[in-house]
Structures are given as C-alpha cells and as structure tokens.
Design a protein around this motif. Structure first.
Motif, PDB file in Angstrom:
ATOM      1  N   GLU A   1     -10.933 -10.077   5.986  1.00 15.97           N
ATOM      2  CA  GLU A   1     -10.892  -9.989   4.524  1.00 15.97           C
ATOM      3  C   GLU A   1     -12.265 -10.256   3.914  1.00 15.97           C
ATOM      4  OE1 GLU A   1      -9.784 -14.199   5.701  1.00 15.97           O
ATOM      5  OE2 GLU A   1      -9.242 -12.165   6.326  1.00 15.97           O
ATOM      6  N   LEU A   2     -13.162 -10.910   4.673  1.00 16.93           N
ATOM      7  CA  LEU A   2     -14.506 -11.186   4.169  1.00 16.93           C
ATOM      8  C   LEU A   2     -15.325  -9.908   4.011  1.00 16.93           C
ATOM      9  CD1 LEU A   2     -15.499 -14.343   6.278  1.00 16.93           C
ATOM     10  CD2 LEU A   2     -14.823 -14.288   3.873  1.00 16.93           C
ATOM     11  N   ILE A   3     -15.003  -8.881   4.814  1.00 11.66           N
ATOM     12  CA  ILE A   3     -15.777  -7.648   4.742  1.00 11.66           C
ATOM     13  C   ILE A   3     -14.931  -6.470   4.280  1.00 11.66           C
ATOM     14  CG2 ILE A   3     -17.619  -8.173   6.356  1.00 11.66           C
ATOM     15  CD1 ILE A   3     -15.995  -7.108   8.596  1.00 11.66           C
ATOM     16  N   HIS A   4     -13.717  -6.739   3.858  1.00 10.97           N
ATOM     17  CA  HIS A   4     -12.821  -5.679   3.397  1.00 10.97           C
ATOM     18  C   HIS A   4     -13.194  -5.265   1.983  1.00 10.97           C
ATOM     19  CE1 HIS A   4      -9.185  -3.586   2.178  1.00 10.97           C
ATOM     20  NE2 HIS A   4      -8.835  -3.529   3.452  1.00 10.97           N
ATOM     21  N   ARG A   5     -13.297  -3.963   1.764  1.00  9.58           N
ATOM     22  CA  ARG A   5     -13.605  -3.440   0.434  1.00  9.58           C
ATOM     23  C   ARG A   5     -12.474  -2.518   0.007  1.00  9.58           C
ATOM     24  NH1 ARG A   5     -19.493  -0.918   0.793  1.00  9.58           N
ATOM     25  NH2 ARG A   5     -18.925  -0.309  -1.323  1.00  9.58           N
ATOM     26  N   ASP A   6     -11.716  -2.946  -1.014  1.00 16.11           N
ATOM     27  CA  ASP A   6     -10.526  -2.214  -1.432  1.00 16.11           C
ATOM     28  C   ASP A   6     -10.844  -0.830  -2.001  1.00 16.11           C
ATOM     29  OD1 ASP A   6      -8.800  -4.240  -0.686  1.00 16.11           O
ATOM     30  OD2 ASP A   6      -8.970  -5.252  -2.608  1.00 16.11           O
ATOM     31  N   ASP A   7     -12.079  -0.650  -2.517  1.00 14.11           N
ATOM     32  CA  ASP A   7     -12.402   0.620  -3.143  1.00 14.11           C
ATOM     33  C   ASP A   7     -12.789   1.687  -2.128  1.00 14.11           C
ATOM     34  OD1 ASP A   7     -14.638  -0.941  -2.569  1.00 14.11           O
ATOM     35  OD2 ASP A   7     -15.892   0.166  -3.973  1.00 14.11           O
ATOM     36  N   ILE A   8     -12.957   1.295  -0.866  1.00 13.78           N
ATOM     37  CA  ILE A   8     -13.341   2.250   0.166  1.00 13.78           C
ATOM     38  C   ILE A   8     -12.105   2.638   0.965  1.00 13.78           C
ATOM     39  CG2 ILE A   8     -14.829   2.708   2.132  1.00 13.78           C
ATOM     40  CD1 ILE A   8     -16.298   2.267  -0.509  1.00 13.78           C
ATOM     41  N   ASN A   9     -11.662   3.878   0.815  1.00 12.84           N
ATOM     42  CA  ASN A   9     -10.509   4.376   1.548  1.00 12.84           C
ATOM     43  C   ASN A   9     -10.736   5.852   1.891  1.00 12.84           C
ATOM     44  OD1 ASN A   9     -10.028   5.744  -0.903  1.00 12.84           O
ATOM     45  ND2 ASN A   9      -8.688   4.099  -1.645  1.00 12.84           N
ATOM     46  N   VAL A  10      -9.728   6.487   2.465  1.00 14.16           N
ATOM     47  CA  VAL A  10      -9.889   7.882   2.872  1.00 14.16           C
ATOM     48  C   VAL A  10     -10.141   8.777   1.667  1.00 14.16           C
ATOM     49  CG1 VAL A  10      -8.718   9.853   3.935  1.00 14.16           C
ATOM     50  CG2 VAL A  10      -8.515   7.586   4.964  1.00 14.16           C
ATOM     51  N   ALA A  11      -9.462   8.508   0.559  1.00 12.84           N
ATOM     52  CA  ALA A  11      -9.668   9.316  -0.647  1.00 12.84           C
ATOM     53  C   ALA A  11     -11.123   9.249  -1.102  1.00 12.84           C
ATOM     54  CB  ALA A  11      -8.735   8.838  -1.762  1.00 12.84           C
ATOM     55  N   TYR A  12     -11.740   8.081  -0.975  1.00 13.29           N
ATOM     56  CA  TYR A  12     -13.145   7.921  -1.360  1.00 13.29           C
ATOM     57  C   TYR A  12     -14.045   8.747  -0.445  1.00 13.29           C
ATOM     58  CZ  TYR A  12     -17.545   5.589  -2.533  1.00 13.29           C
ATOM     59  OH  TYR A  12     -18.826   5.330  -2.947  1.00 13.29           O
ATOM     60  N   ILE A  13     -13.757   8.734   0.862  1.00  9.35           N
ATOM     61  CA  ILE A  13     -14.540   9.527   1.810  1.00  9.35           C
ATOM     62  C   ILE A  13     -14.407  11.015   1.492  1.00  9.35           C
ATOM     63  CG2 ILE A  13     -14.789  10.185   4.240  1.00  9.35           C
ATOM     64  CD1 ILE A  13     -15.773   7.379   3.654  1.00  9.35           C
TER      65      ILE A  13
END
Length: 286
Positions: free
Chosen positions: A134-146
């Motif tokens: 969770e320290l390096i998890h970024r909620d805004d980065i997902n497959v849709a963003y890619i």
C-alpha cells in the motif's frame, strides 16, 4: 498543533490516551529536512547491501534479501512522507527517481518470488515480512490509464513514442499492474501496430482481454481438473460481492475427491491460483 500555544501538554495527553504510548512521534510530524536526512542516510545503508540495482539480483541468501527488503521498505515509507510536503523536490534526494523506480522493481521481484514459494509450499523467512504494498500503490494508475496513454501512440513522433513507452514501462511495475504486465506488453507488441485511427482502442483491447481471460480460465480448470461453470461462478461472485470461494466450495468444484493428506495443500494451491486470476484479469482495470 503548530499554530496554538500552551497546548503541548494537553496534546501529548490526548495522543497517549487515544493512541499507543509511543504515538507522539508518529502523529507529530518532523520538519522536511529531518525526513530528508533520514532518507539519504537510509540510501547509504541500501548502498552497503546492493550498491547497484543489478546487485539485488546477486543477493543469494534469504537473509541478505530480507535486509534489502526491510531497508528499501523504509526508503519507500520515507519517500512517501517527503512527497507529502509542499517543499518536496526530487532533486533533494541522493537517489534519482529512475533509480528508485528500478530498485522498486527489484523489491517487487522478490515479493513475487516469495508468493511463488508460498504457492509451491516452500518455506522462506521472507514469508513473514510485510512488503506493505500500500506504500507504493497508486489508485489513479490502472489499465484504463494505460490505454489512454496508448490511444495516440502511433501518431506521435519517434522520439515522443520512445518517451511514452518509457513512461508506460515505468508504470507497469506498479503493484496493481505488475501481474498484468506481460499481457499488456503482448497487446502492445501484437495488436497496437494494426490499430487504425478508425478503430476504438478500448473495444479492441476488451476483445483481446476477454479472450486471454477465457484461455486462462480454461487452463486453470484443466490443470486442476475442476468444473468450469463452478469456477466461473467463483469469479462472478468476486465481481459482484468481492468474495473469494471457501475451501469447501473449491472442493465441491473438483472433478475428483483428493486424498485426505493432500487435500489441504491442493485447496490452498487452487485458492492461490484463483486469487492470481482475479489480480490479473479483474482488479485494477479502471
């Protein structure tokens, strides 16, 4: 707390009352420069363990790998704190952003290795270490963003394409995308060159993803000799209720009855495979 006078005694008492006895150091934030000194000092410890990113691959003993994990986990924590300050500048840190991302990739490689060992029922001291993803998890980065980054890739100049691909490569090491990396890279290599401006990238990707998901489901059921309809029901239950199957449900989905002494290990292995399936094909999609 910083702006009011004569409140320290009452503040310390409130923290002690409603938190742990040592919570004052956690709740009362230190100056930016203090965390920067801690970060740069921790980098020195990292250099004594693995002076270069490639040296992480040369760590042979579990003890050395554990030292690296614990050291770098602290660096991740300190970096997160530093980035919360308005004064934060990446140039203040003696470890560059790119090098930090490269070490992060190795950190996650070890985490994946531990996960594979657990599935293979191999004992490791690293299994007791909390990687605190969770320290390096970024909620805004997902497959849709890619996919948004890929949308106009073919229309960019060669130099812009190189920079965009480097950006995507860095994002694919994020924990929520790491399990999908191989499939996304396959899509980019095999499908993206054939997409025309008239094609809808999301539609093409969805067709590709659904096909790979079906293949993975069939492989899982074949390898573990399970009933496909029941495993598909497990997946649907996760999508609607966020609930993984219980061991009895997994056993009921088998086309055979495992031996008593082997049953527990088989059910745990299958549960791990179902969890991996969910992580790859369902979580972090958009």
């Amino acid at each position: 707390i910083v702006c009011f006078r004569n409140l320290k005694t009452a503040t310390d008492g409130a923290i002690a009352l409603f938190s742990r006895n040592d919570a004052e150091e956690t709740v009362l934030v230190e100056p930016y420069e203090s965390y920067l000194r801690q970060f740069n000092k921790q980098v020195g410890i990292l250099m004594s363990i693995a002076p270069t990113v490639q040296d992480v691959d040369r760590l042979e003993s579990e003890e050395d790998k554990c030292k690296f994990v614990l050291c770098f986990r602290e660096l991740i924590r300190l970096r997160g704190i530093l980035k919360s300050f308005a004064d934060f500048k990446s140039g203040d840190m003696i470890l560059s952003e790119q090098t930090f991302e490269d070490y992060t990739s190795k950190y996650l490689d070890i985490r994946d290795e531990v996960k594979r060992d657990q599935e293979a029922e191999k004992v490791s001291i690293l299994q007791d270490v909390d990687f605190e993803l969770e320290l390096i998890h970024r909620d805004d980065i997902n497959v849709a963003y890619i996919l948004r980054l890929l949308q106009d890739l073919n229309q960019l100049s060669p130099r812009q394409q190189t920079n965009r691909r480097r950006q995507i490569d860095n994002l694919l090491i994020q924990p929520q995308l790491r399990s999908k990396r191989e499939l996304i890279e396959e899509f980019i290599a095999k499908n993206l060159p054939h997409i025309t401006p008239d094609d809808d990238l999301n539609t093409v990707f969805e067709a590709y993803w659904n096909a790979r998901q079906q293949e993975a489901l069939e492989t899982l059921c074949k390898d573990e000799n399970m009933q496909t309809d029941k495993v598909r029901e497990f997946i649907e239950n996760w999508q609607y209720y966020g609930r993984m199957p219980r061991e009895q449900q997994i056993q009921d989905a088998l086309n055979y009855r495992p031996r008593l002494l082997e049953g527990k290990a088989i059910l745990q292995r299958i549960a791990g495979k179902i969890q991996s399936f969910v992580e790859i094909f369902l979580e972090g999609m958009g």
